[in-house]
Design an enzyme around this catalytic site. Sequence first.
Site, short mmCIF file in Angstrom:
data_model
loop_
_atom_site.label_atom_id
_atom_site.label_comp_id
_atom_site.label_asym_id
_atom_site.label_seq_id
_atom_site.Cartn_x
_atom_site.Cartn_y
_atom_site.Cartn_z
N LYS A 114 -9.31 5.98 -3.53
CA LYS A 114 -10.38 5.72 -2.56
C LYS A 114 -11.70 6.35 -2.97
CE LYS A 114 -7.96 4.61 1.73
NZ LYS A 114 -7.96 4.76 3.19
N LYS A 196 -2.55 -5.53 -2.26
CA LYS A 196 -2.12 -5.54 -0.86
C LYS A 196 -3.15 -6.19 0.06
CE LYS A 196 -2.34 -1.80 1.73
NZ LYS A 196 -2.16 -0.87 2.82
N LYS A 199 -7.00 -4.60 5.80
CA LYS A 199 -7.89 -4.96 6.90
C LYS A 199 -9.35 -4.62 6.62
CE LYS A 199 -5.91 -1.39 9.70
NZ LYS A 199 -6.10 -0.12 8.98
#
Length: 334
Positions: A114, A196, A199
């Site tokens: 991240k 993946k 959202k």
Amino acid sequence: MAEKKNLFSGIQPSGDFTIGNYYGAIKNWVKIQYDYNCYFCIVDLHALTVPQDAAALRRRTMECYAMLIASGLSLEETTLFVQSHVPAHSELMWLLNCFTYMGELSRMTQYKDKSVKQGENVRAALFDYPVLMAADILLYQTHLVPVGDDQKQHIELTRDIATRFNHLYSPTFEIPEGYYPKTGARIMSLQEPTSKMSKSDTNENAFISLKDAPDTIVRKLKRAVTDSEAAVHYDEKNKPGISNLIQIYASACDMDIENAQREVEGLSYADFKLRVAEAIIENLKPIQAEYARLMSDKAVLEEYMKVGADKAERTAVKTLRKVQKKVGLVPRGR
Ligand code: ATP
Ligand code: LTN
């Protein structure tokens, strides 16, 4: 009857929930909610570890809360609450920070992944994210934590911190275990089927939101990346796009992959995609109706949130007080 075990899980309001969140996590939570003493938490403080628009975060926190109820979580059976409504999470996090090592945090692969995406200005909170997660879990004397495989390292760290504290002082925290449901599907992006479905993806065509209207779902599926072989069969390595759609179809129909494949082989890609779209639309219809009903009365929703936070807080504060006392903080007079 033996007492039910405590179970805790969290989900970030970092975007609208996707069918990945639903088939991979929420649907399973709904199934197990009667078997455990469950705490489900919208982790808004975790979402702030990367930049968020304030108005959007506020709106999505309400929406995500409503969506969990609409998906079938019961307010009577579970404790459903918003992380920032229970200040004990932030307070315990500080104390746990005093028992966590920099070396441990710098080994976390999610942080490494991240932080690269954040460029120059990586927030300290992103580095510290797993300690807040440990506080979430440990406050409730949690036995089981249902999460995806990607969270395994964070669960291990939580166990290490809890064990360290218990040894330094005296038994204080239950040592939690990760709970990785075998049936939990891993749904991939419709645009990049080797990563993946997420959202917070900036490409809206990559995911199907639980809020998407039927025509949007059909359109996104039509655009889903496949291959040029024109044969519907499951082969994750060579046909990731089609395999992902079979997985989605299997999840939507509550079938295993073999049975799902048997139903759809022989179809053209166009017909197959339509079949998948219809199955998703059918699943989402009752959820969306209930969601619309809940969202039409914000005051009631806020009341539910308050009841959830009060219930969570009663348990959380007990653990927090024990920790404060053990480390030597002077209690505030009554
Ligand atoms: P973000 O985009 O903000 O990283 P996310 O969509 O990856 O979010 P999380 O909030 O990290 O979702 O995860 C919530 C729960 O949903 C976790 O238990 C996770 O394992 C599950 N989950 C998330 N994405 C998927 C997916 N594509 N397939 C299956 N399960 C998923
Ligand atoms: N890090 C998790 C979300 C999360 C969580 C938790 C999960 C925050 N706190 C406590 C389980 C228990 C994620 O990104 N999926």
